[in-house]
Every structure is written in C-alpha cells, then in structure tokens.
Design a protein around this motif. Structure first.
Motif, PDB file in Angstrom:
ATOM      1  N   ILE A  41       3.593   4.305  -5.294  1.00 23.65           N
ATOM      2  CA  ILE A  41       3.146   3.029  -5.863  1.00 23.65           C
ATOM      3  C   ILE A  41       3.362   1.883  -4.883  1.00 23.65           C
ATOM      4  O   ILE A  41       4.182   1.967  -3.969  1.00 23.65           O
ATOM      5  N   GLY A  42       2.592   0.807  -5.084  1.00 25.12           N
ATOM      6  CA  GLY A  42       2.837  -0.419  -4.355  1.00 25.12           C
ATOM      7  C   GLY A  42       2.040  -0.532  -3.071  1.00 25.12           C
ATOM      8  O   GLY A  42       1.531   0.444  -2.523  1.00 25.12           O
ATOM      9  N   VAL A  43       1.964  -1.789  -2.593  1.00 25.32           N
ATOM     10  CA  VAL A  43       1.203  -2.098  -1.382  1.00 25.32           C
ATOM     11  C   VAL A  43       1.759  -1.362  -0.164  1.00 25.32           C
ATOM     12  O   VAL A  43       1.019  -0.973   0.735  1.00 25.32           O
ATOM     13  N   ALA A  44       3.070  -1.180  -0.107  1.00 23.86           N
ATOM     14  CA  ALA A  44       3.688  -0.539   1.048  1.00 23.86           C
ATOM     15  C   ALA A  44       3.894   0.960   0.843  1.00 23.86           C
ATOM     16  O   ALA A  44       4.500   1.623   1.683  1.00 23.86           O
TER      17      ALA A  44
ATOM     18  N   HIS B 161       6.056  -7.099   0.801  1.00 23.57           N
ATOM     19  CA  HIS B 161       5.775  -6.013  -0.146  1.00 23.57           C
ATOM     20  C   HIS B 161       6.752  -4.858   0.099  1.00 23.57           C
ATOM     21  O   HIS B 161       6.946  -4.452   1.240  1.00 23.57           O
ATOM     22  N   PHE B 162       7.300  -4.323  -0.982  1.00 24.07           N
ATOM     23  CA  PHE B 162       8.243  -3.208  -0.885  1.00 24.07           C
ATOM     24  C   PHE B 162       7.810  -2.067  -1.797  1.00 24.07           C
ATOM     25  O   PHE B 162       7.421  -2.301  -2.942  1.00 24.07           O
TER      26      PHE B 162
ATOM     27  N   SER C 222       4.485  -7.104   5.618  1.00 25.28           N
ATOM     28  CA  SER C 222       4.111  -8.504   5.448  1.00 25.28           C
ATOM     29  C   SER C 222       2.750  -8.569   4.762  1.00 25.28           C
ATOM     30  O   SER C 222       2.125  -7.545   4.466  1.00 25.28           O
ATOM     31  N   ALA C 223       2.291  -9.799   4.570  1.00 24.00           N
ATOM     32  CA  ALA C 223       1.019 -10.009   3.865  1.00 24.00           C
ATOM     33  C   ALA C 223      -0.125  -9.215   4.497  1.00 24.00           C
ATOM     34  O   ALA C 223      -0.976  -8.672   3.798  1.00 24.00           O
ATOM     35  N   ASP C 224      -0.136  -9.111   5.827  1.00 20.50           N
ATOM     36  CA  ASP C 224      -1.267  -8.431   6.478  1.00 20.50           C
ATOM     37  C   ASP C 224      -1.066  -6.923   6.612  1.00 20.50           C
ATOM     38  O   ASP C 224      -1.944  -6.225   7.131  1.00 20.50           O
ATOM     39  N   GLY C 225       0.051  -6.414   6.189  1.00 26.57           N
ATOM     40  CA  GLY C 225       0.260  -4.968   6.191  1.00 26.57           C
ATOM     41  C   GLY C 225       0.458  -4.351   7.561  1.00 26.57           C
ATOM     42  O   GLY C 225       0.509  -3.125   7.706  1.00 26.57           O
TER      43      GLY C 225
ATOM     44  N   ASP D 141       3.368   1.501  11.881  1.00 26.74           N
ATOM     45  CA  ASP D 141       4.456   1.813  12.813  1.00 26.74           C
ATOM     46  C   ASP D 141       5.726   2.072  11.998  1.00 26.74           C
ATOM     47  O   ASP D 141       6.510   1.166  11.730  1.00 26.74           O
ATOM     48  N   PRO D 142       5.934   3.331  11.589  1.00 29.74           N
ATOM     49  CA  PRO D 142       7.039   3.597  10.660  1.00 29.74           C
ATOM     50  C   PRO D 142       8.389   3.090  11.141  1.00 29.74           C
ATOM     51  O   PRO D 142       9.229   2.734  10.316  1.00 29.74           O
TER      52      PRO D 142
END
Lengths: 270, 270, 270, 270
Positions: A143-146, B31-32, B76-79, B84-85
């Motif tokens: 789930i989630g954006v990340a 985002h998390f 961040s907002a732009d993902g 890059d893990p």
C-alpha cells in the motif's frame, strides 16, 4: 589432562570445537526462500565464452545472460536461524551465462556477491564464486505511494556496490503474469570448486566441475515487465577489468518472483 | 564576483547550496509505506509517566505500551528516491506509550531507532527522538521452508542492536486476521521539538509539543498472534539506564500489517 | 500517579528522559582528537561564491579550497565514551572554502560527511552540514611493507563514498616537515544554523551565521607532500549536481598531521 | 567461437576469469602490518584442551591464553591495495591458546573474527577459523584529551560484536616499555585446514595440521600495562556455547605494539 579423555574438535567447517556447534557453516541441507528481481540480458558471446571452463560449451543461444538480485532467508535442517533475522537473511547479486555440458543446457555463474560472510563461505564450498558486496532491492509493501506491489505498473529497483563503488543498477516495471520463469532460472548451475594452493602438496589440484543437488524447488507466480540495466563500466574497469567484459549489449525483459529450494549436496561432473 | 550577481545558498535543511538540491532532508510532503511487526506490551505505569511532559497525562489504561519494528520505503513529492533503494529504504524500532493531551488520547514515543541518517534528521525536525541502530526483521517470502507468509502459523522475528549491543528481540506467530489495527497505532503521536542550545541566545527555548499532520493513511489487513518480547536489561543499563525502565511487565498480542501515510507538516499543541 | 510527583523529562537533545542521560548528543564541551589527511586544492571561484551566504565575501585568494579526511576520537567532559570505541570514533570528509566576514578571514564548509549519527546531529546543532558517508583513510602503522609512517615517502590514501557511490579519492606522499599547518586549517569556520520549517509558526526563520568557540587547539608536527585528488564527477552529478561544481581545478600540496580541540559553544555573528 | 581459441578461466581463488585478476584472494605472498591490543589471560585448562586436535598437547603452562584485537593493513606483492583503504584495511579479534606439537611450543587459534570477507577467505585457505564480526579499537592519536598515545597512562580499549551482540570488551592502560612481546606472540600458529564435504567423494578428508611460512617479522617497541577483559557469557551461550568455555579465569597483563609479517605459504605438519 591425559589424551585418553580427549575428543578431537569437530565441525562441518571451521571453526572446529568440542561439540561441533561452532562451525560457521552448518551441515547441509540448507533451505532457501527468496524474492528475486531478474533481468535477462545479452553479452558479447566472445566475452561469455572466456568465462567457461573448457568442458562447457556456449549455449546455442550464445550471449544469453541474466543479472539477478535477490533477498534471501535461509535455515539449517532445524530452522533455528529463522528466529534471528541477522543470521537468516542475506542479499545477493549474480550474473548468469547460458552454457552446455555435453547435451545438457546449464547456467554458469561467473560472478556473485552477497552481504553475508556465512553465505559467502557456503558458496565457496559449492564452487559458487561469491564475493562481498552491498545489494539493495525494492521491497514488497502493498500500500501507499512509496510501496511496491506485484501488479501491473509495480516498480522494483536494485543496485550492487562493491568496495564503496556502485557497479550495477537496474529497475523493472511489471506488466503481466507470465507462464514460465525466465529460461536460465530453470537450468541447473554448474560451478568450479577450487582449492587455492597453500602447502607444497597443494599445487596441482585442478578445479572440479560440480552441480548442486536440489530439492523442494518452488516458484511463486512470475511477473514480467520492461527492464533497465546499467553496468558502471568505469568502476568495473577500476576494480576488475574482466568483469567489465560482461556489460549488457541488450536488456530485457525483467521478472519479479519468489523462489525456494533446499540444497542437499553437490554432484561432480566427472 | 560582485554581490549583485549572487544568490543566497538555499535549502530546506543543511547543506545549503545554490539550487537547494543539496538539502539532506527534502521538503515535505514525505510519503511512507512500511511493513510493521507490532507487539503490544505493558510497562510499569510509574516508569511510563516519567517520560511524559507535564502537559500530557497517562492514558486511562496506564502502562499500555508497544514495541514496533518496521521496514519502510519513503519518497519525496516527486518520488525520485524510489528508483534507488539505498536512499528510499530504512528500518525502525520504536517504543510507544499511551497518553492523553487534555481529553485527546495520543501516543508518545520516548525512544526510536533507525538505520538511516536522513530518516534520523527528518525525525528530529518533527520532534521524534530517533537514534541510530541496527534493526532486523523477517521478510515476507511466500514460499519455502525459510519463507514467511501472512497466514496462520506465519512467524516473524525482529531485533534491535545499538552500539554493537543487542537491546531487544521479539517474535510473533500469526493466528488470525483481526478487524482493527492495535489501539496505539490508531492514535496521533505527540512529540517534543527540542533545539539544543549552542549560542548565548539559545539558552531558554523550551520543548514544543507537536503532533503531525498526516494524509493518506492506509492499513493492510491486520494479522494478530502470540508474541515474545525481550529487552536485554543488562545492555540497556550499560548504554542508557533510563531506557531500562521500560522493560515489559506483560507481553502481547502481536500484529503484522502494512501501513502507509503521507506526512505534510506539524501542528503545535499551543 | 499525580502530576505533583512528576518531573519534566529532560535532555540536551532528543531523546528526553527522566535523568536526561538518554540525550543522544551530550552537552558541550566536546573534546576531539584526530588524524588528518588534508589536500589543498583550487575550485572555480565563481562556483565557490555560490556557496557563500551574502554576508560572507570570497577570500582574497579566490578559489582556495581544501579536501579534508580525518579519523576522530571524541568525548564529553567526563571522558566516558573513550572506553567504548564504537561510541567515541568517527571518520569525516569535508570540503572547505576560503572566505571573509568583513575583514576577518574565515573558512566555509559547504559539505561534510561523517560515518556516525551522533557526530552528524552534533554537526547540525553547530550549523555544520554533515551528511552520512563511508570514509576510509590509511592508518599509521610504523613497520612493515603494508604500514604507513610519518616519514619521507610515507603514503596515505583516503576515499569517500555516499549512498554506495564512490565520490572522492585522494592520496598524499609525504616529503618533509613544514613549519605551519595548511592556511585554511588555521581559520575559524563559519556555519549557517538552519531550522527546517515544520509547524505554521516556523516558516520565516532565516539561517543564523555562527562560528564556534574552541579551546585547547593543538597541532602535531605537520608533514607535507605531493597530492592526488579525484572527484568522481559522474556520481556527483547523479547524487547532487551542486556538489559537482566544486571539482578541483588544481591540486596540492597535501598534508598529514594530528589535531585536537575542545568545542565549548557557538557564537552568533550578529 | 570454437574451442580452439579458448583458454581455461583461471585464478588463485574463485572467481575464475580470463586473466585471473578476478580472484578474490590474491596469490601469496601477503604483507601485513598491524597495531595490536593484546591481553594475556588464563582459561580453564580442561576447556582449552577440548579445542586441541589430538596431535597437539596442552602447553606446559596449561591455561595460557590471549585475547588479541588488531587493526591491519595488508597488500599483495605489488602493493596495489594500499592506495585504496577500503581494500587494504581490516580489523581482527582472536583467541589464542598455548600448546605443543611434540616438543615444539606453538599457539592455537580456536576462534577469530574479522570485518573483511577477503581476510576471512584468506584465513580459511590457511586453516585459520575466521568468522565475521565488528571489531573496534582505540586509535593512536598523539594529542588532545580524546587522543591515545604510547606513553605511561595511555589507554586503549576494544570490543568485539558478532551478529549484533557484544561478545567481548577490553581495555589496557599502558605502564612501561618491556623487553619482549607477549609469549604467545612469539610462537608459530598451528591451524587445521578443513574441506567441508560437498560431493560424494569428499566425505573422508580429515583436517590437515599446518603452520605458516612467515618472513619479515617485525615488532615495534612493546608497551605493557594493566588490563581489563570481559567476555559476555550470556551472549556467547546464545550464539555459541563452546565459545563460552574460554571465558577468562584471570586477566593480564595487557600489551600494545605494532607487528608486521609477510605470509608466503603453509607447511603441513605431516
């Protein structure tokens, strides 16, 4: 303190100890379960052949290769390591090349890196040329954006660094479930066991071609998609010019799947 | 080189630079997405209250606490970090205590550890007392003897080490899906922002009570089961005697679930 | 559990706790002793000025810079950390630029990396823009082929990696003792303290120019020699394009020496 | 792509490659230079004998042991690794026991830990039972409150952690220069080379007793002083109960010195 009461210190590997429990590598069988980010790619066939012992031939599909990132858990027969993730987890990157042993299609691993010394030593026992590196890989978080999920559009990235140098990075964007895992993943690996000479008597022992005896092989459903794969050739030239011969000429497709096996021993290709 | 052509170096955080892109911490929103191994436990209520600022009261259920391991990805907002893990992943362990701010039930985090400096600095901006540690946690791998799955009997283990000392280990054996995530996970966190004094003018600033403004909260289905939780009191006494006050008096149940949120800013509890 | 018996949790930094001993950063003074591999170099003066706040001017010797590797030990007033090397040791790499504050010659640190989170947080309190990296540096070992000594011909090498990418490497071959340490090492550092905005009330606070109050400065004898310095511009562009502006235009000389100081607080340049 | 043009991939160790340069372990000779923190101690003689192969007898001074921390640099014949500290540095902790091979006094190493996989693999070639650990050790820094010097009152501390558990810590306060390095440091090491069985043909090979052929041995002046040595028995029992048999019964004195040697090969004690 007479020798009568003494027993020889024992162990499957070093260190030897009174009970044998100090052995860094536990006795097989070893159970492995892993999540794999797999990228098919193609190398210069002339470069690939330079990594094949003479008893192996290039694959009919000369230049077929794979770059494979994975996050593993493993355990011994009694499963004891699973309660302590620092002991049961490691990550891996390896390069595979298609080859043949006589009529038998096999896969050759010229290079592998892991981030665990136990895994490294276990690799050398099998003839798998593991070195030490830092492997990173996107994790499944549903789930989630990340997050990252096994669904169309799911993105998985990975990287390898060795000796503080980025050597490889890659990413796969999933598209669809496919019927079969990638071709090289279905072939047995063929390794060279090597005993580096140390004492006068060691000098002549040649590498021994071996394959592994594996049980309980399982694949999860396999996702496929488009792939990006970059070998950082400058850093490779700096660390190991031979490695730089295996840079990609073509890339893709990529795959994401889970894989499990139990390694029970080796078999000499005599 | 006149000052006319110069712009001030900028950035959300240090380091400041011409474009602002050197900032170690990117501007919110952040985002998390994470996988969580959560163990409810109980502490000595008198110990818990010693960690609450005076404006907070103990929870009606005095002594309610949680020990929480998690593996996160963030962006961040732009993902951009997701490709890059090494930059988008971190692991965390935190202790939570139930408390109240006036009539509002909240959760207080007296201690937290992460394995990423970016995450640590981001925590301090929010008033979250992150320190550096080594966090390990079983990964979901759906197949094989060494795998771990969200199903009855699935086993997840975790550990925290700080300064080369094992401080906490835990394990949860899943039993069933439950309707709700654990109680403390549904409460807002209340933090204390602190500015350690450095220059003469700094001396007097008191801690500021803040909570976070969060959007996009999502929970996966929540598994519950039996839990084991061990705080290594000797090592804690050696490193930080205050921490040792929060050892478990009772343990369980445990939970495994995924969680996502977007952190957009803070709100002062004035 | 009445609030009468409660004391506010305290600490110089987070985490706050009943005794204040949980504070990750101890209260100053902080004692530092380090071995330094120092390389003078020159940057594009127009690039350097982009990193100077408007209240600072370029040095008369525009473009003067230094790349500095160091291995430190530190301790609080009571010296307690020295008995536990995992807590008292860290390594650092920083870039310095010459500048002026009015008539006063000073040094500006646009970038710094350390391998310890305590050191990083302590840096931010001072306005020092520390980030996390892997720093390696030849150690003094006085004997043997693989040793390194402070004598003519002694060779010291070092490297910086950030997020699994090699960013900088350097080496110095010692030639002779010199009378003075390098110019920038004799100047006070001028930092910008920054409070990243989080709550509504935070938005406007500008960076505060500060210098440090330092006591007990000591230099060992200083060796000088020829230097090699490489910034890996591709990796820098990938991670942080601003950083890549500070690549060397000219390199040398290099220095090796030990340095000690006690940091007692900061002073605002109001 | 005919086999006519092919050469066998080669290498002293895995990985094999066209040029042989991919070999993780370089061919001997290997040059080593290190700083050593050495603590003489005594174990239960009955415990020590349990770690001696039958062809070795206990030392006349039964129970003589040493706990040795060291920070090394190493290089191959061409010295190439010295320019890249990430490759030439490693740290080590080992336990030594006095023993005899016939009339010859020797030292037996039942356990060793290093923080470098290359060093670990090189150890196994020699029969040295290296495992992976985190070793920390005070560094020589000649000035300042946080420095440490080879002078009366100089304090050196060290620790070993394995799998995120603190296993050993120690400290030595220097008192005076002594004429001789510690007794066990002047004895040759006797190792057991082990080939963990993998294929059907491997089963029977017994451990081979070997010693190392060493050249260029050098000691710096040797400082002696009082020592503290702690084995964390609980953590040892948890990880490896056999190791816990070697806890100290008596401790001291301690030593600090530098040591260099060149390892040229092994010699079977046939």
């Amino acid at each position: 303190m007479t020798s009568l009461s003494r027993s020889e210190p024992i162990g499957y590997s070093l260190p030897l100890s009174p009970s044998g429990k100090s052995s860094m590598v536990s006795e097989p069988p070893w159970h492995f379960s892993g999540n794999m980010l797999w990228i098919d790619y193609r190398v210069d066939p002339a470069a690939a052949v330079g990594f094949l012992p003479e008893r192996l031939s290039p694959d009919v599909d000369a230049g077929a290769a794979a770059a494979v990132f994975s996050e593993w858990q493993w355990c011994s027969a009694d499963g004891g390591e699973l309660g302590d993730p620092v002991r049961c987890q490691f990550s891996e990157f390896l390069v595979l090349l298609g080859c043949r042993y006589g009529e038998r299609a096999m896969a050759r691993c010229p290079y592998a890196w892991v981030d665990s010394a136990v895994s490294l030593a276990r690799g050398w026992i099998q003839g798998m040329p593991k070195q030490f590196g830092a492997i990173r890989m996107t994790r499944q978080i549903p789930i989630g954006v990340a997050g990252a999920g096994t669904r169309p559009g799911g993105r998985f990235a990975a990287s390898l660094a060795v000796d503080d140098r980025r050597l490889v990075d890659a990413a796969v964007t999933l598209r669809e479930l496919v019927d079969e895992p990638p071709a090289l993943s279905r072939l047995p690996l063929v390794h060279s066991r090597v005993s580096p000479p140390w004492t006068a008597g060691d000098a002549a022992s040649p590498a021994e071609l071996v394959t592994s005896r594996v049980e309980g092989v399982a694949f999860s459903p396999v996702w496929s998609g488009s792939a990006r794969l970059r070998f950082h050739a400058d850093a490779m030239h700096d660390l190991d010019p031979d490695l730089a011969r295996l840079v990609p000429r073509e890339t893709g497709p990529g795959y994401y799947f889970s894989y499990a096996e139990t390694l029970v021993g080796g078999e000499s290709l005599a």
